[in-house]
Scaffold this active site. Structure first.
Site, short mmCIF file in Angstrom:
data_model
loop_
_atom_site.label_atom_id
_atom_site.label_comp_id
_atom_site.label_asym_id
_atom_site.label_seq_id
_atom_site.Cartn_x
_atom_site.Cartn_y
_atom_site.Cartn_z
N ASP A 95 32.66 36.81 58.33
CA ASP A 95 31.48 36.97 57.49
C ASP A 95 31.23 38.47 57.33
O ASP A 95 31.17 39.21 58.32
CB ASP A 95 30.28 36.31 58.19
CG ASP A 95 29.06 36.26 57.30
OD1 ASP A 95 28.85 37.19 56.49
OD2 ASP A 95 28.28 35.29 57.43
N ASP A 116 29.15 35.05 45.18
CA ASP A 116 28.17 33.96 45.02
C ASP A 116 26.85 34.55 44.55
O ASP A 116 26.33 35.50 45.15
CB ASP A 116 27.98 33.24 46.36
CG ASP A 116 29.27 32.60 46.84
OD1 ASP A 116 29.94 31.96 46.02
OD2 ASP A 116 29.62 32.76 48.02
N LYS A 120 18.41 31.67 43.89
CA LYS A 120 17.02 31.55 44.35
C LYS A 120 16.57 32.84 45.03
O LYS A 120 17.30 33.40 45.85
CB LYS A 120 16.90 30.39 45.34
CG LYS A 120 17.08 29.05 44.67
CD LYS A 120 16.80 27.90 45.59
CE LYS A 120 16.98 26.60 44.83
NZ LYS A 120 17.59 25.55 45.60
N GLU A 192 37.92 34.49 37.55
CA GLU A 192 38.01 35.19 36.26
C GLU A 192 38.88 34.40 35.28
O GLU A 192 38.53 34.25 34.10
CB GLU A 192 38.59 36.59 36.50
CG GLU A 192 38.56 37.48 35.29
CD GLU A 192 38.95 38.91 35.67
OE1 GLU A 192 39.18 39.20 36.86
OE2 GLU A 192 39.01 39.73 34.74
#
Ligand SMILES: C[S@@+](CC[C@H](N)C(=O)[O-])C[C@H]1O[C@@H](n2cnc3c(N)ncnc32)[C@H](O)[C@@H]1O
Length: 211
Positions: A95, A116, A120, A192
């Site tokens: 991560d 990503d 929200k 892409e």
């Protein structure tokens, strides 16, 4: 990225010649792992690896490191990449929140491709161009900080331009329609290819913060 479970993913990861299983051990010493002083470019969120592989094949005098959070996704990248013999490519399963444990003032360029969008507002900090991440990236660059980003998501693109500017970056290059501009040698990512084939517009920015 939609994740399908990859059988034997742990085995694939543990046996890949490209994966660095103990990346923290190389913090500040990646040059010695590559055994040269060539620039080091990283991609966070490499997905299935087309972009980082294409770059490593095209630019043998640059060292590339692909970073991906999920086992199943990086396992798919490994299946593709393990067929090649490349000295200038390494992969890390981690991560990016832990990026400062792995790199210390040694990176020359960071690529963020189709990250990503986390649309929200309450998830904004998870965007790879949020303050949380940009502050971490400050510690990994050797000298000037250079980030190149591509996305088809207008909201993420606009957010990132503001975030770069608020964090001291200048916009060095920008395209609001990459595939209809004069960029040369564009190496495409999986996303892409997928989105441009649907005629989605691809946004591109190169942001730089001088030392
Ligand atoms: C939408 S996909 C894009 C993949 C690829 N860059 C492309 O353009 O085809 C985003 C990827 O980023 C990875 N990712 C998201 N957040 C991450 C993080 N914090 N650290 C590492 N990888 C991350 C996801 O697992 C996913 O594979």
């Amino acid at each position: 990225m939609r994740q399908r479970n990859v059988k034997n993913k742990k085995e694939i990861i543990n046996n890949s010649k490209y994966i660095i299983l103990n990346p923290n051990d190389y913090c500040g010493k990646w040059k010695s792992l590559f055994n040269n002083s060539n620039p080091i470019y990283i991609e966070i969120g490499m997905g299935k690896g087309d972009f980082i592989l294409g770059n490593a094949l095209t630019y043998p005098d640059i060292n590339f490191i692909g970073i991906e959070k999920y086992d199943s996704i990086i396992a798919l990248a490994i299946k593709k990449i393990d067929k090649y013999e490349l000295e200038n490519l390494k992969l890390i399963r981690m991560d990016a929140l832990n990026i400062c444990d792995v790199f210390n003032k040694e990176i020359d360029k960071l690529y963020l491709n189709f990250s990503d969008p986390w649309p929200k507002e309450r998830h904004a900090k998870r965007r790879l161009t949020s303050n949380v991440f940009l502050e971490k990236y400050d510690n990994i660059f050797k000298k000037d900080k250079i980030i190149e980003m591509k996305t088809d998501n207008q909201g993420l693109f606009e957010y990132s331009l503001i975030s770069f500017t608020n964090n001291g970056y200048k916009i060095e290059d920008i395209s609001l329609d990459l595939h209809n501009s004069n960029v040369e040698n564009n190496i495409m990512t999986e996303y892409e290819k997928k989105f441009s084939s649907k005629n989605n517009r691809i946004y591109y920015v190169k942001a730089q913060k001088k030392q």
